[in-house]
Motif scaffolding. Structure first.
Motif, PDB file in Angstrom:
ATOM      1  N   GLY A 249       0.824  -1.195   0.000  1.00  0.00           N
ATOM      2  CA  GLY A 249       0.000   0.000   0.000  1.00  0.00           C
ATOM      3  C   GLY A 249       0.857   1.242   0.000  1.00  0.00           C
ATOM      4  O   GLY A 249       2.094   1.167  -0.074  1.00  0.00           O
ATOM      5  N   ALA A 250       0.193   2.389   0.111  1.00  0.00           N
ATOM      6  CA  ALA A 250       0.880   3.670  -0.019  1.00  0.00           C
ATOM      7  C   ALA A 250       1.236   4.310   1.313  1.00  0.00           C
ATOM      8  O   ALA A 250       1.937   5.325   1.345  1.00  0.00           O
ATOM      9  CB  ALA A 250       0.002   4.631  -0.824  1.00  0.00           C
ATOM     10  N   LEU A 251       0.775   3.734   2.410  1.00  0.00           N
ATOM     11  CA  LEU A 251       1.062   4.306   3.724  1.00  0.00           C
ATOM     12  C   LEU A 251       2.435   3.843   4.194  1.00  0.00           C
ATOM     13  O   LEU A 251       2.677   2.646   4.341  1.00  0.00           O
ATOM     14  CB  LEU A 251      -0.019   3.870   4.722  1.00  0.00           C
ATOM     15  N   THR A 252       3.359   4.770   4.406  1.00  0.00           N
ATOM     16  CA  THR A 252       4.709   4.410   4.844  1.00  0.00           C
ATOM     17  C   THR A 252       4.888   4.747   6.323  1.00  0.00           C
ATOM     18  O   THR A 252       4.675   5.879   6.750  1.00  0.00           O
ATOM     19  CB  THR A 252       5.785   5.146   4.010  1.00  0.00           C
ATOM     20  N   LEU A 253       5.266   3.742   7.079  1.00  0.00           N
ATOM     21  CA  LEU A 253       5.535   3.884   8.506  1.00  0.00           C
ATOM     22  C   LEU A 253       6.741   3.037   8.858  1.00  0.00           C
ATOM     23  O   LEU A 253       7.070   2.067   8.152  1.00  0.00           O
ATOM     24  CB  LEU A 253       4.326   3.431   9.335  1.00  0.00           C
ATOM     25  N   THR A 254       7.381   3.371   9.965  1.00  0.00           N
ATOM     26  CA  THR A 254       8.544   2.625  10.438  1.00  0.00           C
ATOM     27  C   THR A 254       8.249   2.043  11.810  1.00  0.00           C
ATOM     28  O   THR A 254       8.184   2.781  12.801  1.00  0.00           O
ATOM     29  CB  THR A 254       9.784   3.526  10.515  1.00  0.00           C
ATOM     30  N   PRO A 255       8.034   0.736  11.909  1.00  0.00           N
ATOM     31  CA  PRO A 255       7.793   0.127  13.224  1.00  0.00           C
ATOM     32  C   PRO A 255       8.975   0.359  14.164  1.00  0.00           C
ATOM     33  O   PRO A 255      10.134   0.219  13.755  1.00  0.00           O
ATOM     34  CB  PRO A 255       7.620  -1.359  12.900  1.00  0.00           C
ATOM     35  N   GLN A 256       8.670   0.706  15.385  1.00  0.00           N
ATOM     36  CA  GLN A 256       9.686   0.944  16.400  1.00  0.00           C
ATOM     37  C   GLN A 256       9.297   0.225  17.684  1.00  0.00           C
ATOM     38  O   GLN A 256       8.131  -0.110  17.894  1.00  0.00           O
ATOM     39  CB  GLN A 256       9.819   2.456  16.680  1.00  0.00           C
ATOM     40  N   SER A 257      10.283   0.004  18.549  1.00  0.00           N
ATOM     41  CA  SER A 257       9.995  -0.598  19.854  1.00  0.00           C
ATOM     42  C   SER A 257       9.083   0.328  20.645  1.00  0.00           C
ATOM     43  O   SER A 257       9.339   1.526  20.766  1.00  0.00           O
ATOM     44  CB  SER A 257      11.282  -0.831  20.638  1.00  0.00           C
ATOM     45  N   ARG A 258       7.999  -0.251  21.147  1.00  0.00           N
ATOM     46  CA  ARG A 258       7.050   0.474  21.976  1.00  0.00           C
ATOM     47  C   ARG A 258       6.702  -0.418  23.159  1.00  0.00           C
ATOM     48  O   ARG A 258       6.912  -1.630  23.086  1.00  0.00           O
ATOM     49  CB  ARG A 258       5.783   0.825  21.179  1.00  0.00           C
ATOM     50  N   PRO A 259       6.164   0.123  24.244  1.00  0.00           N
ATOM     51  CA  PRO A 259       5.831  -0.728  25.394  1.00  0.00           C
ATOM     52  C   PRO A 259       4.940  -1.899  25.019  1.00  0.00           C
ATOM     53  O   PRO A 259       5.102  -2.999  25.547  1.00  0.00           O
ATOM     54  CB  PRO A 259       5.119   0.249  26.344  1.00  0.00           C
ATOM     55  N   GLU A 260       3.994  -1.687  24.112  1.00  0.00           N
ATOM     56  CA  GLU A 260       3.083  -2.753  23.719  1.00  0.00           C
ATOM     57  C   GLU A 260       3.670  -3.662  22.638  1.00  0.00           C
ATOM     58  O   GLU A 260       3.078  -4.694  22.301  1.00  0.00           O
ATOM     59  CB  GLU A 260       1.751  -2.163  23.230  1.00  0.00           C
ATOM     60  N   ALA A 261       4.804  -3.292  22.087  1.00  0.00           N
ATOM     61  CA  ALA A 261       5.457  -4.093  21.039  1.00  0.00           C
ATOM     62  C   ALA A 261       6.966  -3.901  21.159  1.00  0.00           C
ATOM     63  O   ALA A 261       7.570  -3.160  20.386  1.00  0.00           O
ATOM     64  CB  ALA A 261       4.963  -3.672  19.655  1.00  0.00           C
ATOM     65  N   PRO A 262       7.605  -4.566  22.129  1.00  0.00           N
ATOM     66  CA  PRO A 262       9.033  -4.346  22.380  1.00  0.00           C
ATOM     67  C   PRO A 262       9.937  -4.709  21.206  1.00  0.00           C
ATOM     68  O   PRO A 262      10.974  -4.084  21.008  1.00  0.00           O
ATOM     69  CB  PRO A 262       9.322  -5.247  23.597  1.00  0.00           C
ATOM     70  N   ALA A 263       9.560  -5.729  20.443  1.00  0.00           N
ATOM     71  CA  ALA A 263      10.393  -6.181  19.321  1.00  0.00           C
ATOM     72  C   ALA A 263       9.509  -6.434  18.106  1.00  0.00           C
ATOM     73  O   ALA A 263       9.294  -7.572  17.691  1.00  0.00           O
ATOM     74  CB  ALA A 263      11.169  -7.438  19.696  1.00  0.00           C
ATOM     75  N   PRO A 264       8.965  -5.380  17.504  1.00  0.00           N
ATOM     76  CA  PRO A 264       8.017  -5.573  16.403  1.00  0.00           C
ATOM     77  C   PRO A 264       8.691  -6.091  15.136  1.00  0.00           C
ATOM     78  O   PRO A 264       9.874  -5.850  14.890  1.00  0.00           O
ATOM     79  CB  PRO A 264       7.466  -4.172  16.182  1.00  0.00           C
ATOM     80  N   LYS A 265       7.925  -6.803  14.349  1.00  0.00           N
ATOM     81  CA  LYS A 265       8.393  -7.276  13.043  1.00  0.00           C
ATOM     82  C   LYS A 265       8.773  -6.075  12.170  1.00  0.00           C
ATOM     83  O   LYS A 265       8.114  -5.038  12.193  1.00  0.00           O
ATOM     84  CB  LYS A 265       7.278  -8.088  12.378  1.00  0.00           C
ATOM     85  N   LEU A 266       9.862  -6.201  11.413  1.00  0.00           N
ATOM     86  CA  LEU A 266      10.359  -5.172  10.485  1.00  0.00           C
ATOM     87  C   LEU A 266      10.749  -3.880  11.202  1.00  0.00           C
ATOM     88  O   LEU A 266      10.689  -2.790  10.644  1.00  0.00           O
ATOM     89  CB  LEU A 266       9.335  -4.885   9.386  1.00  0.00           C
ATOM     90  N   LYS A 267      11.160  -4.020  12.454  1.00  0.00           N
ATOM     91  CA  LYS A 267      11.575  -2.866  13.247  1.00  0.00           C
ATOM     92  C   LYS A 267      12.659  -2.069  12.523  1.00  0.00           C
ATOM     93  O   LYS A 267      13.636  -2.623  12.017  1.00  0.00           O
ATOM     94  CB  LYS A 267      12.097  -3.346  14.595  1.00  0.00           C
ATOM     95  N   GLY A 268      12.475  -0.751  12.461  1.00  0.00           N
ATOM     96  CA  GLY A 268      13.463   0.146  11.878  1.00  0.00           C
ATOM     97  C   GLY A 268      13.420   0.243  10.378  1.00  0.00           C
ATOM     98  O   GLY A 268      14.156   1.044   9.785  1.00  0.00           O
ATOM     99  N   ASN A 269      12.566  -0.535   9.722  1.00  0.00           N
ATOM    100  CA  ASN A 269      12.444  -0.491   8.263  1.00  0.00           C
ATOM    101  C   ASN A 269      11.296   0.416   7.837  1.00  0.00           C
ATOM    102  O   ASN A 269      10.274   0.512   8.534  1.00  0.00           O
ATOM    103  CB  ASN A 269      12.187  -1.892   7.701  1.00  0.00           C
ATOM    104  N   THR A 270      11.465   1.068   6.706  1.00  0.00           N
ATOM    105  CA  THR A 270      10.354   1.788   6.096  1.00  0.00           C
ATOM    106  C   THR A 270       9.438   0.771   5.444  1.00  0.00           C
ATOM    107  O   THR A 270       9.833   0.064   4.524  1.00  0.00           O
ATOM    108  CB  THR A 270      10.847   2.792   5.042  1.00  0.00           C
ATOM    109  N   VAL A 271       8.219   0.676   5.943  1.00  0.00           N
ATOM    110  CA  VAL A 271       7.276  -0.358   5.515  1.00  0.00           C
ATOM    111  C   VAL A 271       6.136   0.289   4.743  1.00  0.00           C
ATOM    112  O   VAL A 271       5.621   1.343   5.134  1.00  0.00           O
ATOM    113  CB  VAL A 271       6.728  -1.134   6.733  1.00  0.00           C
ATOM    114  N   TYR A 272       5.761  -0.352   3.637  1.00  0.00           N
ATOM    115  CA  TYR A 272       4.683   0.148   2.778  1.00  0.00           C
ATOM    116  C   TYR A 272       3.393  -0.596   3.150  1.00  0.00           C
ATOM    117  O   TYR A 272       3.195  -1.749   2.787  1.00  0.00           O
ATOM    118  CB  TYR A 272       5.044  -0.053   1.305  1.00  0.00           C
ATOM    119  N   PHE A 273       2.542   0.098   3.885  1.00  0.00           N
ATOM    120  CA  PHE A 273       1.361  -0.521   4.460  1.00  0.00           C
ATOM    121  C   PHE A 273       0.111  -0.284   3.616  1.00  0.00           C
ATOM    122  O   PHE A 273      -0.072   0.794   3.036  1.00  0.00           O
ATOM    123  CB  PHE A 273       1.093   0.042   5.860  1.00  0.00           C
TER     124      PHE A 273
END
Length: 381
Positions: A276-300
């Motif tokens: 998709g066209a939405l670009t976000l970068t998963p990061q460590s958060r309290p609810e997701a300490p080690a998210p999939k594709l962490k630190g990558n620009t992801v096309y959602f």
């Protein structure tokens, strides 16, 4: 005329108030008398509320002796990420011991139930077999039967209660995300499930279980219900709860469901295969300490405006086809996929190129049998 209009408005308001959904915990007259003079063990989390008051505080304010609290996945406060171990602790506010049912111990032990006269289970579920609060319910009921401790289940609505769908869990794929032989969406509340677990003898010594339930008042299973509290950290709103049964299978693939962003279970994406066209970068958060594709620009792909409800296989099948066309592997955790599905047939059917109609047809006979089997345990029309 004005007086008539005002009377009509008052009658409408009174009628809607009378018909308001009232969860089990908000009917204290039905359970407080059962707890007076008893040492009470609670299986609760952050969703266990009486209005704006936590059930623990409500019981203590009503002079009920709370011996201990047992907490499921995500912990007593509901802040831990998926899969994070819950540790024993003590509630700093009340001093009540907090015991973990998500870690090395998933079934209450004799020591944990020592000094407990009655157990109360009050946790908001979302209606999917792999949501582990009902797995905790199963083991609590089994321990209660084994150690002859009465159980009271305070019921809450199922936000996906209008749907009964998906393959039934096969014996070979039993796990903590599939303890009982339920379909992916079972369409039952926790109290109904407790009745079925006992009635179908899915626990050892089921006949020894002393079970009471406090049903939800003014509730039918097809009612829409907005949860007053997010049931877990990565299901923050109604849309995520509605999409969860369909998107959870992506957890067994290379695709992100938005953990580590502000939109968990509302988007799907990958960093190399754009969805998709939405670009976000998963990061460590309290609810997701080690998210999939962490630190990558992801096309959602943004699914917030989608009309997906119940169990929708099209998004999973279509995404698999996109990965296949790109020459990229898709299922990177096939064993986990099979545990989530409760069978390996779903994964194999997708790999074989079967369409959604073919796959759905494969489980209809089992679903019909399940619906008939669950009928005696239902509490709501």
């Amino acid at each position: 005329m004005l007086r008539v209009w005002m009377l009509w408005v008052m009658l409408l308001a009174w009628g809607s108030q009378v018909q308001a959904i009232t969860v089990g915990a908000e009917q204290p007259g039905k359970y407080l008398p059962l707890l007076e003079g008893k040492r009470v063990g609670l299986v609760v989390n952050h969703t266990s509320r009486v209005g704006d008051t936590h059930l623990v505080d409500f019981l203590l304010d009503n002079n009920i002796q709370v011996a201990q609290v047992m907490a499921p996945e995500h912990g007593f406060r509901g802040k831990l990420g998926a899969g994070e171990k819950v540790h024993d602790d003590r509630d700093p506010k009340t001093g009540v011991p907090l015991l973990s049912l998500y870690g090395a111990t998933k079934k209450p032990t004799a020591a944990m139930l020592n000094g407990v006269d009655v157990l109360v289970f009050d946790i908001q579920d979302v209606g999917a077999r792999f949501y582990t609060y009902i797995s905790t319910l199963h083991y609590v009921l089994e321990a209660a039967a084994q150690y002859q401790t009465p159980v009271i289940v305070l019921d809450r609505p199922n936000p996906n209660g209008a749907f009964v769908d998906g393959p039934l869990r096969e014996p070979a794929f039993a796990s903590f995300v599939g303890v009982d032989p339920l379909p992916v969406l079972h369409g039952m509340t926790v109290a109904e499930l407790a009745r079925m677990i006992k009635g179908e003898q899915w626990i050892e010594q089921a006949d020894e279980l002393r079970l009471q339930v406090v049903p939800v008042a003014n509730y039918t299973r097809d009612m829409s219900y907005t949860l007053p509290v997010a049931p877990s950290p990565n299901l923050p709103n109604d849309q995520a709860i509605s999409l969860y049964p369909s998107l959870v299978f992506f957890e067994a693939t290379r695709v992100s469901v938005g953990r580590g962003t502000l939109l968990p279970f509302q988007i799907i994406g990958h960093h190399q295969v754009p969805l998709g066209a939405l670009t976000l970068t998963p990061q460590s958060r309290p609810e997701a300490p080690a998210p999939k594709l962490k630190g990558n620009t992801v096309y959602f792909k943004d699914l917030r405006q989608s009309n997906i409800t119940g169990l929708d296989l099209s998004v999973l099948i279509n995404t698999y086809q996109i990965f296949k066309k790109a020459g990229e592997p898709f299922f990177d955790r096939p064993d986990f996929m099979d545990k989530l599905a409760g069978t390996d047939a779903l994964r194999k059917a997708i790999l074989a190129g079967h369409d959604e109609a073919q796959i759905r047809a494969s489980w209809q006979t089992d679903l019909a049998r399940f619906k008939q089997r669950r009928r005696p345990y239902l509490l709501y029309p």
